[in-house]
Scaffold this motif. Structure first.
Motif, PDB file in Angstrom:
ATOM      1  N   THR A  91       0.828  -1.207   0.000  1.00 42.02           N
ATOM      2  CA  THR A  91       0.000   0.000   0.000  1.00 42.02           C
ATOM      3  C   THR A  91       0.864   1.260   0.000  1.00 42.02           C
ATOM      4  O   THR A  91       2.075   1.204   0.168  1.00 42.02           O
ATOM      5  N   GLY A  92       0.184   2.398  -0.168  1.00 40.58           N
ATOM      6  CA  GLY A  92       0.832   3.697  -0.003  1.00 40.58           C
ATOM      7  C   GLY A  92       1.549   4.246  -1.215  1.00 40.58           C
ATOM      8  O   GLY A  92       2.344   5.179  -1.105  1.00 40.58           O
ATOM      9  N   TRP A  93       1.250   3.705  -2.394  1.00 44.97           N
ATOM     10  CA  TRP A  93       1.930   4.164  -3.606  1.00 44.97           C
ATOM     11  C   TRP A  93       1.453   5.560  -4.027  1.00 44.97           C
ATOM     12  O   TRP A  93       0.270   5.888  -3.922  1.00 44.97           O
ATOM     13  N   THR A  94       2.387   6.344  -4.529  1.00 38.97           N
ATOM     14  CA  THR A  94       2.044   7.656  -5.095  1.00 38.97           C
ATOM     15  C   THR A  94       1.475   7.503  -6.495  1.00 38.97           C
ATOM     16  O   THR A  94       0.552   8.217  -6.889  1.00 38.97           O
ATOM     17  N   TYR A  95       2.033   6.551  -7.230  1.00 38.48           N
ATOM     18  CA  TYR A  95       1.593   6.273  -8.601  1.00 38.48           C
ATOM     19  C   TYR A  95       1.149   4.816  -8.685  1.00 38.48           C
ATOM     20  O   TYR A  95       1.570   3.986  -7.874  1.00 38.48           O
ATOM     21  N   ILE A 102       5.629   7.383 -16.097  1.00 39.51           N
ATOM     22  CA  ILE A 102       6.896   8.098 -16.048  1.00 39.51           C
ATOM     23  C   ILE A 102       6.685   9.458 -15.378  1.00 39.51           C
ATOM     24  O   ILE A 102       5.816  10.236 -15.785  1.00 39.51           O
ATOM     25  N   HIS A 103       7.470   9.704 -14.349  1.00 40.29           N
ATOM     26  CA  HIS A 103       7.436  10.986 -13.650  1.00 40.29           C
ATOM     27  C   HIS A 103       8.866  11.400 -13.322  1.00 40.29           C
ATOM     28  O   HIS A 103       9.633  10.606 -12.758  1.00 40.29           O
ATOM     29  N   ASP A 104       9.216  12.598 -13.699  1.00 40.11           N
ATOM     30  CA  ASP A 104      10.559  13.137 -13.441  1.00 40.11           C
ATOM     31  C   ASP A 104      11.663  12.192 -13.925  1.00 40.11           C
ATOM     32  O   ASP A 104      12.681  11.987 -13.256  1.00 40.11           O
ATOM     33  N   GLY A 105      11.443  11.618 -15.117  1.00 32.70           N
ATOM     34  CA  GLY A 105      12.462  10.767 -15.714  1.00 32.70           C
ATOM     35  C   GLY A 105      12.587   9.385 -15.108  1.00 32.70           C
ATOM     36  O   GLY A 105      13.557   8.669 -15.382  1.00 32.70           O
ATOM     37  N   LYS A 106      11.596   8.991 -14.300  1.00 31.71           N
ATOM     38  CA  LYS A 106      11.620   7.680 -13.652  1.00 31.71           C
ATOM     39  C   LYS A 106      10.387   6.881 -14.045  1.00 31.71           C
ATOM     40  O   LYS A 106       9.282   7.421 -14.080  1.00 31.71           O
ATOM     41  N   ILE A 107      10.574   5.591 -14.309  1.00 27.65           N
ATOM     42  CA  ILE A 107       9.453   4.689 -14.557  1.00 27.65           C
ATOM     43  C   ILE A 107       9.076   4.064 -13.222  1.00 27.65           C
ATOM     44  O   ILE A 107       9.913   3.445 -12.559  1.00 27.65           O
ATOM     45  N   TYR A 108       7.815   4.251 -12.825  1.00 27.92           N
ATOM     46  CA  TYR A 108       7.353   3.735 -11.545  1.00 27.92           C
ATOM     47  C   TYR A 108       6.557   2.447 -11.723  1.00 27.92           C
ATOM     48  O   TYR A 108       5.803   2.307 -12.687  1.00 27.92           O
ATOM     49  N   GLY A 109       6.720   1.531 -10.778  1.00 26.13           N
ATOM     50  CA  GLY A 109       5.921   0.315 -10.798  1.00 26.13           C
ATOM     51  C   GLY A 109       6.631  -0.843 -10.127  1.00 26.13           C
ATOM     52  O   GLY A 109       7.865  -0.867 -10.019  1.00 26.13           O
ATOM     53  N   ARG A 110       5.829  -1.802  -9.665  1.00 26.64           N
ATOM     54  CA  ARG A 110       6.407  -2.975  -9.022  1.00 26.64           C
ATOM     55  C   ARG A 110       7.180  -3.793 -10.058  1.00 26.64           C
ATOM     56  O   ARG A 110       6.639  -4.179 -11.079  1.00 26.64           O
ATOM     57  N   ASP A 441       6.385   2.734  -4.273  1.00 25.42           N
ATOM     58  CA  ASP A 441       6.994   3.668  -5.226  1.00 25.42           C
ATOM     59  C   ASP A 441       8.334   3.158  -5.772  1.00 25.42           C
ATOM     60  O   ASP A 441       9.266   3.938  -5.993  1.00 25.42           O
ATOM     61  N   GLU A 442       8.420   1.853  -5.981  1.00 25.71           N
ATOM     62  CA  GLU A 442       9.592   1.290  -6.657  1.00 25.71           C
ATOM     63  C   GLU A 442       9.710   1.935  -8.037  1.00 25.71           C
ATOM     64  O   GLU A 442       8.716   2.154  -8.717  1.00 25.71           O
ATOM     65  N   TYR A 443      10.944   2.243  -8.433  1.00 26.43           N
ATOM     66  CA  TYR A 443      11.144   2.899  -9.729  1.00 26.43           C
ATOM     67  C   TYR A 443      12.522   2.565 -10.280  1.00 26.43           C
ATOM     68  O   TYR A 443      13.397   2.065  -9.576  1.00 26.43           O
TER      69      TYR A 443
END
Length: 465
Positions: A91-95, A102-110, A441-443
Protein backbone atom coordinates in the motif's frame (compact mmCIF):
# COMPACT_ATOMS: atom_id res chain seq x y z
CA UNK A 1 32.33 -1.16 -29.70
CA UNK A 2 29.68 0.31 -31.97
CA UNK A 3 27.04 -1.82 -30.21
CA UNK A 4 27.18 0.64 -27.30
CA UNK A 5 26.15 3.47 -29.62
CA UNK A 6 23.32 1.36 -31.01
CA UNK A 7 21.73 1.22 -27.56
CA UNK A 8 21.01 4.95 -27.60
CA UNK A 9 18.90 4.37 -30.70
CA UNK A 10 16.77 1.85 -28.77
CA UNK A 11 15.90 4.30 -25.99
CA UNK A 12 12.24 4.67 -26.91
CA UNK A 13 11.82 0.90 -27.39
CA UNK A 14 13.54 0.09 -24.09
CA UNK A 15 11.30 2.50 -22.17
CA UNK A 16 8.12 1.30 -23.88
CA UNK A 17 8.92 -2.39 -23.35
CA UNK A 18 9.67 -1.76 -19.68
CA UNK A 19 6.39 0.08 -19.23
CA UNK A 20 4.43 -2.68 -20.93
CA UNK A 21 5.84 -5.52 -18.85
CA UNK A 22 5.37 -3.51 -15.64
CA UNK A 23 1.65 -3.34 -16.42
CA UNK A 24 1.42 -7.11 -16.00
CA UNK A 25 0.72 -7.97 -12.35
CA UNK A 26 2.97 -11.00 -12.10
CA UNK A 27 2.48 -11.91 -8.43
CA UNK A 28 2.26 -15.66 -7.82
CA UNK A 29 -1.32 -16.94 -7.73
CA UNK A 30 -3.13 -20.26 -7.69
CA UNK A 31 -1.80 -22.54 -10.46
CA UNK A 32 -3.81 -23.13 -13.63
CA UNK A 33 -3.25 -25.43 -16.58
CA UNK A 34 0.18 -24.64 -18.09
CA UNK A 35 0.44 -21.80 -15.56
CA UNK A 36 2.24 -23.36 -12.57
CA UNK A 37 2.54 -20.06 -10.72
CA UNK A 38 -0.73 -18.51 -11.83
CA UNK A 39 -1.89 -16.26 -14.63
CA UNK A 40 0.19 -13.17 -13.84
CA UNK A 41 3.66 -14.73 -14.01
CA UNK A 42 2.60 -16.69 -17.12
CA UNK A 43 1.47 -13.51 -18.90
CA UNK A 44 4.78 -11.84 -18.08
CA UNK A 45 6.62 -14.86 -19.47
CA UNK A 46 4.51 -14.78 -22.63
CA UNK A 47 5.26 -11.10 -23.08
CA UNK A 48 9.01 -11.63 -22.66
CA UNK A 49 9.07 -14.53 -25.12
CA UNK A 50 7.04 -12.66 -27.74
CA UNK A 51 9.30 -9.61 -27.39
CA UNK A 52 12.34 -11.89 -27.73
CA UNK A 53 11.02 -13.30 -31.01
CA UNK A 54 10.22 -9.79 -32.24
CA UNK A 55 13.83 -8.78 -31.53
CA UNK A 56 15.09 -11.71 -33.59
CA UNK A 57 16.02 -14.29 -30.95
CA UNK A 58 15.22 -17.96 -30.67
CA UNK A 59 12.78 -18.34 -27.80
CA UNK A 60 11.40 -21.28 -25.87
CA UNK A 61 8.66 -21.70 -23.27
CA UNK A 62 9.42 -24.44 -20.73
CA UNK A 63 5.87 -25.51 -19.80
CA UNK A 64 5.12 -22.16 -18.20
CA UNK A 65 7.78 -22.61 -15.51
CA UNK A 66 10.48 -20.65 -17.26
CA UNK A 67 11.68 -19.71 -20.71
CA UNK A 68 14.65 -18.32 -22.56
CA UNK A 69 15.83 -16.19 -25.46
CA UNK A 70 19.17 -16.88 -27.14
CA UNK A 71 21.39 -16.23 -30.11
CA UNK A 72 24.86 -17.09 -31.33
CA UNK A 73 26.97 -20.15 -31.97
CA UNK A 74 29.38 -22.29 -30.03
CA UNK A 75 29.53 -25.17 -27.60
CA UNK A 76 29.62 -22.89 -24.56
CA UNK A 77 26.88 -20.58 -23.32
CA UNK A 78 26.85 -17.35 -21.33
CA UNK A 79 23.70 -17.34 -19.23
CA UNK A 80 21.83 -14.42 -17.73
CA UNK A 81 19.31 -15.45 -15.08
CA UNK A 82 16.50 -12.93 -14.57
CA UNK A 83 13.01 -13.14 -13.11
CA UNK A 84 9.65 -11.77 -14.20
CA UNK A 85 7.61 -12.38 -11.04
CA UNK A 86 7.22 -9.68 -8.41
CA UNK A 87 6.30 -9.39 -4.75
CA UNK A 88 2.84 -7.99 -3.91
CA UNK A 89 2.55 -4.26 -4.36
CA UNK A 90 1.55 -3.37 -0.78
CA UNK A 91 0.00 0.00 0.00
CA UNK A 92 0.83 3.70 0.00
CA UNK A 93 1.93 4.16 -3.61
CA UNK A 94 2.04 7.66 -5.10
CA UNK A 95 1.59 6.27 -8.60
CA UNK A 96 -0.19 3.09 -9.75
CA UNK A 97 2.02 0.08 -8.95
CA UNK A 98 1.16 -1.52 -12.30
CA UNK A 99 0.88 1.65 -14.33
CA UNK A 100 4.43 1.96 -15.65
CA UNK A 101 3.99 5.73 -15.45
CA UNK A 102 6.90 8.10 -16.05
CA UNK A 103 7.44 10.99 -13.65
CA UNK A 104 10.56 13.14 -13.44
CA UNK A 105 12.46 10.77 -15.71
CA UNK A 106 11.62 7.68 -13.65
CA UNK A 107 9.45 4.69 -14.56
CA UNK A 108 7.35 3.73 -11.54
CA UNK A 109 5.92 0.32 -10.80
CA UNK A 110 6.41 -2.98 -9.02
CA UNK A 111 9.31 -4.78 -10.68
CA UNK A 112 10.97 -1.78 -12.33
CA UNK A 113 14.17 -2.43 -10.37
CA UNK A 114 13.47 -6.03 -9.32
CA UNK A 115 13.74 -7.52 -11.87
CA UNK A 116 11.76 -6.54 -14.98
CA UNK A 117 13.69 -3.39 -15.82
CA UNK A 118 17.06 -5.21 -15.76
CA UNK A 119 15.52 -8.08 -17.78
CA UNK A 120 14.44 -5.70 -20.53
CA UNK A 121 17.86 -4.04 -20.39
CA UNK A 122 19.52 -7.41 -20.97
CA UNK A 123 17.25 -8.19 -23.92
CA UNK A 124 18.17 -4.96 -25.67
CA UNK A 125 21.83 -5.45 -24.79
CA UNK A 126 21.58 -8.74 -26.67
CA UNK A 127 19.83 -6.97 -29.57
CA UNK A 128 22.70 -4.47 -29.82
CA UNK A 129 25.25 -7.27 -30.01
CA UNK A 130 23.24 -9.19 -32.59
CA UNK A 131 22.59 -6.21 -34.84
CA UNK A 132 26.17 -4.93 -34.63
CA UNK A 133 27.42 -8.20 -36.11
CA UNK A 134 30.24 -8.69 -33.61
CA UNK A 135 31.98 -12.07 -33.68
CA UNK A 136 31.16 -14.19 -30.66
CA UNK A 137 32.48 -17.65 -29.81
CA UNK A 138 29.85 -18.45 -27.20
CA UNK A 139 26.05 -18.41 -27.31
CA UNK A 140 24.18 -15.96 -25.11
CA UNK A 141 21.02 -17.12 -23.37
CA UNK A 142 18.70 -14.97 -21.23
CA UNK A 143 16.72 -17.24 -18.90
CA UNK A 144 13.35 -15.99 -17.65
CA UNK A 145 12.30 -17.22 -14.21
CA UNK A 146 8.74 -16.85 -12.95
CA UNK A 147 8.84 -17.64 -9.23
CA UNK A 148 12.06 -16.27 -7.80
CA UNK A 149 10.23 -14.39 -5.05
CA UNK A 150 8.33 -17.42 -3.79
CA UNK A 151 10.34 -20.59 -4.10
CA UNK A 152 12.56 -20.96 -7.19
CA UNK A 153 10.40 -23.73 -8.66
CA UNK A 154 11.13 -22.13 -12.03
CA UNK A 155 14.88 -22.68 -11.71
CA UNK A 156 14.48 -26.20 -10.37
CA UNK A 157 12.42 -27.01 -13.47
CA UNK A 158 14.79 -25.25 -15.84
CA UNK A 159 17.94 -27.03 -14.68
CA UNK A 160 16.14 -30.36 -14.63
CA UNK A 161 15.29 -30.02 -18.34
CA UNK A 162 18.06 -27.83 -19.78
CA UNK A 163 21.83 -27.86 -19.75
CA UNK A 164 23.36 -25.30 -17.41
CA UNK A 165 25.24 -22.37 -19.01
CA UNK A 166 29.03 -22.42 -18.87
CA UNK A 167 29.06 -19.25 -16.78
CA UNK A 168 26.77 -16.35 -16.16
CA UNK A 169 25.32 -13.62 -13.99
CA UNK A 170 22.02 -12.40 -12.61
CA UNK A 171 21.06 -8.70 -12.92
CA UNK A 172 19.24 -8.82 -9.60
CA UNK A 173 21.38 -7.31 -6.85
CA UNK A 174 24.16 -4.72 -6.79
CA UNK A 175 27.23 -3.53 -8.63
CA UNK A 176 30.16 -3.86 -8.88
CA UNK A 177 30.17 -7.71 -8.63
CA UNK A 178 28.84 -9.98 -5.89
CA UNK A 179 31.20 -12.94 -5.86
CA UNK A 180 29.91 -14.56 -2.67
CA UNK A 181 26.56 -15.12 -0.97
CA UNK A 182 26.10 -16.56 2.50
CA UNK A 183 24.21 -19.77 3.14
CA UNK A 184 20.57 -19.41 4.17
CA UNK A 185 18.53 -21.50 6.61
CA UNK A 186 15.19 -20.95 8.32
CA UNK A 187 14.31 -22.89 11.47
CA UNK A 188 12.23 -22.73 14.64
CA UNK A 189 13.04 -22.47 18.31
CA UNK A 190 10.03 -23.90 20.15
CA UNK A 191 9.03 -24.24 23.78
CA UNK A 192 5.99 -25.96 25.27
CA UNK A 193 4.05 -23.80 27.70
CA UNK A 194 2.49 -25.97 30.39
CA UNK A 195 1.22 -22.94 32.27
CA UNK A 196 0.65 -19.54 30.69
CA UNK A 197 0.20 -17.48 33.84
CA UNK A 198 2.60 -16.06 36.39
CA UNK A 199 2.16 -13.70 39.33
CA UNK A 200 -1.46 -12.84 38.42
CA UNK A 201 -0.59 -12.18 34.76
CA UNK A 202 -1.73 -14.59 32.06
CA UNK A 203 -0.53 -14.53 28.48
CA UNK A 204 -3.45 -15.13 26.11
CA UNK A 205 -1.82 -14.51 22.76
CA UNK A 206 1.55 -13.63 21.28
CA UNK A 207 2.40 -12.83 17.68
CA UNK A 208 4.72 -10.75 15.56
CA UNK A 209 6.44 -10.44 12.21
CA UNK A 210 5.48 -10.89 8.55
CA UNK A 211 8.10 -13.26 7.14
CA UNK A 212 11.28 -14.98 8.38
CA UNK A 213 13.47 -12.91 6.05
CA UNK A 214 12.14 -9.56 7.26
CA UNK A 215 12.99 -7.71 10.46
CA UNK A 216 9.55 -7.56 12.14
CA UNK A 217 8.10 -4.07 12.41
CA UNK A 218 5.25 -5.11 14.72
CA UNK A 219 4.64 -7.57 17.54
CA UNK A 220 1.96 -7.83 20.18
CA UNK A 221 0.92 -9.75 23.28
CA UNK A 222 -2.51 -10.08 24.85
CA UNK A 223 -2.38 -10.35 28.64
CA UNK A 224 -5.00 -10.91 31.33
CA UNK A 225 -4.00 -8.89 34.37
CA UNK A 226 -5.56 -9.03 37.84
CA UNK A 227 -4.11 -5.76 39.14
CA UNK A 228 -4.42 -3.27 36.31
CA UNK A 229 -3.28 -0.27 38.37
CA UNK A 230 -0.06 -2.01 39.38
CA UNK A 231 0.56 -3.09 35.79
CA UNK A 232 -0.02 0.42 34.45
CA UNK A 233 2.37 1.88 37.00
CA UNK A 234 5.03 -0.65 36.04
CA UNK A 235 4.51 0.13 32.36
CA UNK A 236 5.06 3.85 33.00
CA UNK A 237 8.24 3.10 34.94
CA UNK A 238 9.52 0.96 32.08
CA UNK A 239 8.83 3.58 29.41
CA UNK A 240 10.48 6.25 31.51
CA UNK A 241 13.54 4.05 31.91
CA UNK A 242 13.85 2.53 28.43
CA UNK A 243 11.90 4.82 26.11
CA UNK A 244 11.26 1.85 23.82
CA UNK A 245 8.37 1.97 21.28
CA UNK A 246 5.88 0.04 23.45
CA UNK A 247 2.23 1.06 23.83
CA UNK A 248 -0.62 -0.59 25.73
CA UNK A 249 -4.37 -0.68 25.37
CA UNK A 250 -6.38 -1.63 28.48
CA UNK A 251 -9.93 -3.00 28.35
CA UNK A 252 -11.31 -4.29 31.66
CA UNK A 253 -8.64 -6.73 32.88
CA UNK A 254 -7.14 -7.41 29.44
CA UNK A 255 -4.07 -5.57 28.20
CA UNK A 256 -2.87 -5.46 24.61
CA UNK A 257 0.85 -4.75 24.48
CA UNK A 258 2.08 -3.44 21.12
CA UNK A 259 5.68 -3.07 20.00
CA UNK A 260 6.67 -1.07 16.93
CA UNK A 261 9.90 -1.73 15.04
CA UNK A 262 11.49 -0.77 11.75
CA UNK A 263 11.55 -3.35 8.98
CA UNK A 264 14.66 -4.32 7.04
CA UNK A 265 15.81 -7.31 5.03
CA UNK A 266 16.60 -10.39 7.07
CA UNK A 267 20.13 -10.46 5.66
CA UNK A 268 20.86 -7.12 7.35
CA UNK A 269 19.01 -7.26 10.69
CA UNK A 270 21.22 -4.52 12.11
CA UNK A 271 19.60 -2.04 9.69
CA UNK A 272 16.18 -2.52 11.28
CA UNK A 273 14.66 -2.45 14.75
CA UNK A 274 13.16 -5.77 15.79
CA UNK A 275 9.67 -5.41 17.28
CA UNK A 276 9.82 -8.92 18.78
CA UNK A 277 12.96 -7.96 20.70
CA UNK A 278 11.28 -4.80 22.00
CA UNK A 279 8.25 -6.82 23.09
CA UNK A 280 10.35 -9.50 24.81
CA UNK A 281 12.32 -6.84 26.65
CA UNK A 282 9.13 -5.34 28.05
CA UNK A 283 7.65 -8.73 28.96
CA UNK A 284 10.88 -9.53 30.77
CA UNK A 285 10.26 -6.43 32.89
CA UNK A 286 6.70 -7.55 33.64
CA UNK A 287 7.19 -11.30 34.15
CA UNK A 288 9.54 -11.72 37.09
CA UNK A 289 8.51 -15.11 38.45
CA UNK A 290 9.41 -18.73 37.77
CA UNK A 291 7.28 -20.12 34.94
CA UNK A 292 7.52 -21.48 31.39
CA UNK A 293 6.77 -18.06 29.93
CA UNK A 294 9.44 -16.48 32.12
CA UNK A 295 11.99 -19.08 31.03
CA UNK A 296 11.40 -18.37 27.34
CA UNK A 297 11.43 -14.60 27.79
CA UNK A 298 14.65 -14.70 29.82
CA UNK A 299 16.44 -16.92 27.31
CA UNK A 300 15.33 -14.66 24.46
CA UNK A 301 16.50 -11.50 26.18
CA UNK A 302 19.81 -12.96 27.37
CA UNK A 303 20.81 -14.87 24.23
CA UNK A 304 18.93 -13.41 21.25
CA UNK A 305 17.46 -9.95 21.81
CA UNK A 306 19.25 -7.04 20.12
CA UNK A 307 22.10 -9.33 19.02
CA UNK A 308 22.42 -9.65 15.24
CA UNK A 309 25.17 -12.20 14.75
CA UNK A 310 24.13 -15.22 16.82
CA UNK A 311 26.87 -14.56 19.35
CA UNK A 312 24.61 -15.13 22.36
CA UNK A 313 23.14 -18.45 21.29
CA UNK A 314 26.11 -20.46 20.15
CA UNK A 315 26.39 -19.61 16.46
CA UNK A 316 28.47 -16.45 16.32
CA UNK A 317 30.36 -17.72 13.29
CA UNK A 318 32.60 -15.57 11.08
CA UNK A 319 35.02 -15.91 8.19
CA UNK A 320 37.46 -13.72 6.28
CA UNK A 321 35.41 -13.73 3.06
CA UNK A 322 31.86 -12.90 4.11
CA UNK A 323 32.21 -11.71 7.69
CA UNK A 324 29.80 -12.46 10.52
CA UNK A 325 26.71 -14.65 10.55
CA UNK A 326 23.40 -12.75 10.38
CA UNK A 327 20.68 -13.82 12.84
CA UNK A 328 17.12 -12.56 12.41
CA UNK A 329 14.17 -13.56 14.62
CA UNK A 330 11.48 -12.95 12.00
CA UNK A 331 8.26 -14.47 13.36
CA UNK A 332 6.79 -15.39 16.73
CA UNK A 333 3.48 -16.95 17.73
CA UNK A 334 1.77 -18.74 20.59
CA UNK A 335 0.05 -21.78 19.10
CA UNK A 336 -1.19 -25.14 20.40
CA UNK A 337 0.37 -24.65 23.79
CA UNK A 338 3.83 -23.63 22.64
CA UNK A 339 5.78 -20.57 21.61
CA UNK A 340 7.25 -20.83 18.12
CA UNK A 341 10.04 -18.43 17.19
CA UNK A 342 11.12 -18.58 13.53
CA UNK A 343 14.71 -17.62 12.80
CA UNK A 344 16.33 -16.67 9.49
CA UNK A 345 20.11 -17.18 9.47
CA UNK A 346 22.68 -16.21 6.83
CA UNK A 347 25.78 -18.21 7.68
CA UNK A 348 29.32 -17.38 6.45
CA UNK A 349 30.61 -18.91 3.22
CA UNK A 350 33.32 -21.02 4.88
CA UNK A 351 30.95 -22.50 7.46
CA UNK A 352 28.01 -24.92 7.30
CA UNK A 353 24.43 -25.12 8.51
CA UNK A 354 25.50 -28.08 10.68
CA UNK A 355 27.86 -25.81 12.60
CA UNK A 356 24.99 -23.39 13.17
CA UNK A 357 22.61 -26.09 14.39
CA UNK A 358 25.22 -27.84 16.52
CA UNK A 359 26.23 -24.58 18.16
CA UNK A 360 22.67 -23.62 19.03
CA UNK A 361 21.81 -27.09 20.35
CA UNK A 362 24.85 -27.03 22.63
CA UNK A 363 23.90 -23.56 23.83
CA UNK A 364 20.28 -24.41 24.70
CA UNK A 365 21.07 -27.83 26.18
CA UNK A 366 19.42 -28.01 29.60
CA UNK A 367 16.72 -25.47 28.73
CA UNK A 368 13.16 -26.18 27.63
CA UNK A 369 13.84 -24.83 24.14
CA UNK A 370 13.82 -27.21 21.19
CA UNK A 371 15.46 -26.51 17.83
CA UNK A 372 13.38 -27.69 14.87
CA UNK A 373 15.45 -27.65 11.67
CA UNK A 374 14.02 -26.20 8.47
CA UNK A 375 13.47 -28.24 5.34
CA UNK A 376 15.91 -26.34 3.13
CA UNK A 377 19.52 -25.25 3.21
CA UNK A 378 20.53 -22.81 0.50
CA UNK A 379 24.27 -23.40 0.31
CA UNK A 380 26.69 -20.49 0.05
CA UNK A 381 27.86 -19.20 -3.32
CA UNK A 382 31.51 -18.44 -3.94
CA UNK A 383 33.35 -17.61 -7.14
CA UNK A 384 37.00 -16.56 -6.58
CA UNK A 385 37.78 -12.90 -7.16
CA UNK A 386 40.59 -13.85 -9.53
CA UNK A 387 38.32 -15.95 -11.76
CA UNK A 388 37.79 -15.02 -15.41
CA UNK A 389 34.12 -14.26 -14.70
CA UNK A 390 34.65 -11.88 -11.79
CA UNK A 391 37.69 -10.14 -13.26
CA UNK A 392 35.93 -9.62 -16.60
CA UNK A 393 32.81 -8.16 -15.02
CA UNK A 394 34.87 -5.90 -12.76
CA UNK A 395 36.82 -4.65 -15.78
CA UNK A 396 33.60 -3.84 -17.63
CA UNK A 397 32.05 -2.12 -14.61
CA UNK A 398 35.08 0.10 -14.08
CA UNK A 399 35.33 1.04 -17.76
CA UNK A 400 31.63 1.85 -18.08
CA UNK A 401 31.26 3.78 -14.82
CA UNK A 402 34.68 5.27 -14.14
CA UNK A 403 34.44 3.87 -10.61
CA UNK A 404 37.93 2.44 -10.27
CA UNK A 405 37.99 2.11 -6.48
CA UNK A 406 35.15 -0.37 -5.90
CA UNK A 407 35.95 -4.01 -5.25
CA UNK A 408 33.87 -7.20 -5.52
CA UNK A 409 31.66 -7.82 -2.47
CA UNK A 410 29.82 -10.58 -0.64
CA UNK A 411 26.25 -10.36 0.65
CA UNK A 412 23.87 -12.16 2.96
CA UNK A 413 21.07 -12.15 0.40
CA UNK A 414 20.38 -14.94 -2.04
CA UNK A 415 20.11 -14.57 -5.83
CA UNK A 416 19.62 -16.84 -8.83
CA UNK A 417 23.42 -16.96 -9.12
CA UNK A 418 23.45 -19.82 -6.64
CA UNK A 419 21.20 -21.89 -8.92
CA UNK A 420 24.22 -22.89 -11.03
CA UNK A 421 27.99 -23.23 -10.96
CA UNK A 422 30.19 -20.28 -11.95
CA UNK A 423 27.64 -17.47 -11.68
CA UNK A 424 27.56 -14.18 -9.78
CA UNK A 425 25.21 -11.26 -9.22
CA UNK A 426 25.99 -8.18 -11.32
CA UNK A 427 23.88 -5.07 -10.78
CA UNK A 428 21.50 -3.42 -11.37
CA UNK A 429 21.83 -1.10 -8.35
CA UNK A 430 24.87 1.16 -8.12
CA UNK A 431 26.70 1.83 -4.84
CA UNK A 432 24.93 4.54 -2.87
CA UNK A 433 21.65 4.39 -4.79
CA UNK A 434 18.43 4.46 -2.73
CA UNK A 435 17.08 0.98 -2.05
CA UNK A 436 13.63 0.82 -3.64
CA UNK A 437 13.33 -2.94 -4.03
CA UNK A 438 10.14 -4.41 -2.49
CA UNK A 439 9.11 -0.94 -1.35
CA UNK A 440 6.25 1.36 -2.29
CA UNK A 441 6.99 3.67 -5.23
CA UNK A 442 9.59 1.29 -6.66
CA UNK A 443 11.14 2.90 -9.73
CA UNK A 444 14.02 2.88 -12.17
CA UNK A 445 15.19 6.06 -13.81
CA UNK A 446 15.39 6.03 -17.59
CA UNK A 447 19.05 7.07 -17.42
CA UNK A 448 19.76 4.18 -15.06
CA UNK A 449 17.96 1.79 -17.39
CA UNK A 450 20.00 2.97 -20.36
CA UNK A 451 23.26 2.78 -18.41
CA UNK A 452 22.76 -0.80 -17.30
CA UNK A 453 21.79 -1.80 -20.85
CA UNK A 454 25.21 -0.59 -22.00
CA UNK A 455 26.98 -2.30 -19.11
CA UNK A 456 25.23 -5.61 -19.82
CA UNK A 457 25.98 -5.37 -23.56
CA UNK A 458 29.66 -4.77 -22.85
CA UNK A 459 29.75 -7.56 -20.26
CA UNK A 460 28.10 -10.09 -22.57
CA UNK A 461 30.50 -9.16 -25.36
CA UNK A 462 33.56 -9.66 -23.18
CA UNK A 463 32.30 -12.96 -21.82
CA UNK A 464 31.17 -14.37 -25.18
CA UNK A 465 33.80 -13.07 -27.60
Amino acid sequence: MNFINLIDEYREEIVKSTQEIIKIKSVEEEPKENMPFGEGPYKALQYALELSKKLGFDAKNLEGYAGYAEFGQGEETIGVLAHLDVVPEGTGWTYPPYGGEIHDGKIYGRGTADDKGPTIATLYAMKALKESGVNLNRKIRLIFGTNEETGWGCMHYYFKHEKAPTMGFTPDADFPVIYGEKGIIVFNLEQKINSNDCDSIKIVDLKGGNAPNMVPDYAEAILEVENIDSFDEKYKEYIKEKKYPITINIENNQVKVMAEGISAHGSTPEKGENAISYLMDFLGYIFEGKCDICDFINIYNERIGFKHNGEGIGCGLEDDISGKLNFNPGLIKLEDGKIILTINVRYPIKTTSKEVYDGIRANIDGTKLELVEGTSDSKPLYVPKNSFLVETLMKVYKEQTGDISSEPVTIGGGTYARAMENAVAFGPMFPGQPDVVHQKDEYISIEHLMKITKIYAHALYELAK
